[in-house]
Design an enzyme around this catalytic site. Structure first.
Site, short mmCIF file in Angstrom:
data_model
loop_
_atom_site.label_atom_id
_atom_site.label_comp_id
_atom_site.label_asym_id
_atom_site.label_seq_id
_atom_site.Cartn_x
_atom_site.Cartn_y
_atom_site.Cartn_z
N GLY A 229 -7.26 5.11 5.14
CA GLY A 229 -6.57 6.15 4.16
C GLY A 229 -6.89 7.52 4.46
O GLY A 229 -8.17 7.87 4.64
N ASP B 169 -15.59 -1.16 8.33
CA ASP B 169 -16.22 -1.52 7.24
C ASP B 169 -17.03 -2.70 7.34
O ASP B 169 -16.90 -3.78 7.76
CB ASP B 169 -15.11 -1.93 5.87
CG ASP B 169 -14.00 -0.97 5.67
OD1 ASP B 169 -14.51 0.28 6.01
OD2 ASP B 169 -13.03 -1.16 5.10
N TYR C 11 -9.14 4.37 -5.12
CA TYR C 11 -8.10 5.49 -5.18
C TYR C 11 -8.13 6.19 -6.39
O TYR C 11 -7.39 7.36 -6.62
CB TYR C 11 -6.60 4.81 -4.75
CG TYR C 11 -6.51 4.37 -3.57
CD1 TYR C 11 -6.82 4.82 -2.35
CD2 TYR C 11 -6.46 3.04 -3.37
CE1 TYR C 11 -6.83 4.24 -1.05
CE2 TYR C 11 -6.30 2.03 -2.21
CZ TYR C 11 -6.82 2.77 -0.96
OH TYR C 11 -6.53 2.07 0.22
N ARG D 163 -11.64 3.11 11.18
CA ARG D 163 -12.60 3.06 10.29
C ARG D 163 -13.03 1.76 10.34
O ARG D 163 -12.25 0.69 9.99
CB ARG D 163 -12.12 3.64 8.86
CG ARG D 163 -13.22 4.09 8.02
CD ARG D 163 -12.96 4.39 6.66
NE ARG D 163 -12.72 2.87 5.90
CZ ARG D 163 -11.74 2.80 5.16
NH1 ARG D 163 -10.73 3.62 5.26
NH2 ARG D 163 -11.44 1.28 4.60
N ASN E 281 -9.94 -0.66 10.25
CA ASN E 281 -8.71 -0.23 9.82
C ASN E 281 -8.15 0.88 10.88
O ASN E 281 -8.83 1.71 11.07
CB ASN E 281 -8.95 0.80 8.54
CG ASN E 281 -9.55 -0.25 7.41
OD1 ASN E 281 -8.82 -0.78 6.77
ND2 ASN E 281 -11.01 -0.50 7.33
N GLU F 226 -13.95 -5.53 8.27
CA GLU F 226 -12.51 -5.17 9.28
C GLU F 226 -12.61 -3.90 9.78
O GLU F 226 -13.42 -3.07 9.35
CB GLU F 226 -11.28 -5.51 8.22
CG GLU F 226 -11.33 -4.14 7.13
CD GLU F 226 -10.14 -4.58 6.08
OE1 GLU F 226 -8.99 -5.25 6.54
OE2 GLU F 226 -10.33 -4.11 5.19
N GLU G 87 0.80 -1.18 -0.07
CA GLU G 87 0.11 -0.21 -0.14
C GLU G 87 0.90 1.23 0.08
O GLU G 87 0.33 2.50 0.42
CB GLU G 87 -0.91 0.19 1.13
CG GLU G 87 -1.93 -1.13 1.23
CD GLU G 87 -2.82 -1.05 2.53
OE1 GLU G 87 -3.71 -0.39 2.39
OE2 GLU G 87 -2.48 -1.86 3.24
N SER H 169 -6.41 -2.49 1.25
CA SER H 169 -6.79 -2.00 0.01
C SER H 169 -7.07 -3.08 -1.13
O SER H 169 -6.52 -2.82 -2.26
CB SER H 169 -5.42 -1.03 -0.54
OG SER H 169 -5.53 -0.04 0.44
#
Length: 306
Positions: A274, A254, A213, A252, A270, A268, A13, A143
């Protein structure tokens, strides 16, 4: 304050991290801080040992940045840093183990099969309890690096080989169709709150690397187009997941929301989400009136108090 922003790194990443680091440095400079940028490499730890700063901001993602290893170095150096500590970072990076904590908190997870590269034999996947399609991914990557949506046994075997190129442990999970959403979490101990739920509509079939992205790769709806009860449940479970892993300051979380009205499925947590121009955490912060620089200032303040 004098703040070091660590970015880049050596994980898959890296490109995302370079963008995150650039955004973070610009925002902190706008707030009047003296900012030192460090393109981190584990072979150059002397650069970290020599840092003379008030705070370290981690703009890294993936291995050697998000997995607790760097956090342990910073702890030994007594350098304060933004975000979660060693244990929470390591747990969140380990998808299979973190799912055990989510299940313990009563949060629905996808059915799974965990494969170890040294022990793996194709016979293990000849019959899947949950059938196809199936999701194949490295256990410690983010990612969507090394991810495959397998539609057949041949796809599955090829996907496993791809995932093993990135990790020694691979996760095969049932595919849950539905709306992809994410919930940003922020706060100090005893005052953790969930930000507005963000709904993700990728331009591609799945929310893959390009969708995440590339400019225009996905559309974000903030707040998500969900009923009040589902929104409240997602926010509650995001905080529960954050706290179950022992996360600090921000994360964060998800989820997939199935269309049949059944419980959301957590994907998951994070711990270093990002922070690029197309990222989800800043979108959620903006919805509650926090600009990118204000959001960074808030994370610094929370980290000073942890």
């Amino acid at each position: 304050m004098k703040i070091a922003v660590l970015y880049g790194g050596v994980s898959a990443e890296r490109e995302v991290s370079l963008s995150t680091g650039k955004q973070m440095m610009t925002a902190l400079q706008e707030k009047g801080h003296e900012v030192v940028g460090v393109d981190f490499h584990p072979d150059r730890l002397q650069e970290i040992i020599a840092l003379d700063v008030d705070m370290v901001v981690l703009g890294l993602h993936g291995k050697y940045g998000e997995d607790g290893r760097l956090q342990s170095v910073l702890d030994m150096l007594k350098l304060p840093y933004v975000g979660s500590g060693v244990m929470a970072s390591a747990l969140a990076m380990d998808k299979a183990r973190s799912k055990q904590f989510f299940q313990g908190a009563g949060i629905r997870t996808a059915k799974e099969l965990v494969l170890d590269r040294k022990l793996y034999k194709e016979a293990q996947v000849e019959t899947l309890e949950f059938g196809f399609p199936a999701v194949v991914k490295p256990n410690h990557e983010g990612s969507t690096i090394g991810l495959t949506i397998a539609q057949s046994l041949a796809d599955l075997k090829a996907g496993i080989e791809t995932a093993f190129k990135h990790d020694t442990t691979v996760l095969v999970e049932e595919f849950i169709a539905g709306t992809e959403v994410t919930v940003a979490v922020m706060g100090g101990k005893g005052a953790v709150r969930a930000l507005p739920v963000v709904e993700i509509v990728p331009k591609n079939t799945y929310y893959d690397y390009e969708s995440k992205y590339a400019a225009g790769g996905s559309e974000h709806f903030v707040p998500a187009r969900l009923d009040e009860a589902t929104t409240a449940l997602l926010q509650k479970q995001a905080v529960q997941a954050h706290e179950a892993l022992g996360c600090e300051v921000y994360s964060r979380v998800d989820f997939i929301v199935p269309p049949d009205g059944s419980a959301p499925v957590i994907l998951e947590v994070n711990t270093l989400p990002g922070m690029t121009p197309t990222s989800l955490f800043p979108d959620a912060a903006r919805e509650i009136g926090l600009s990118y620089p204000d959001m960074m200032e808030e994370l610094i303040t929370l980290s000073l108090n942890k």
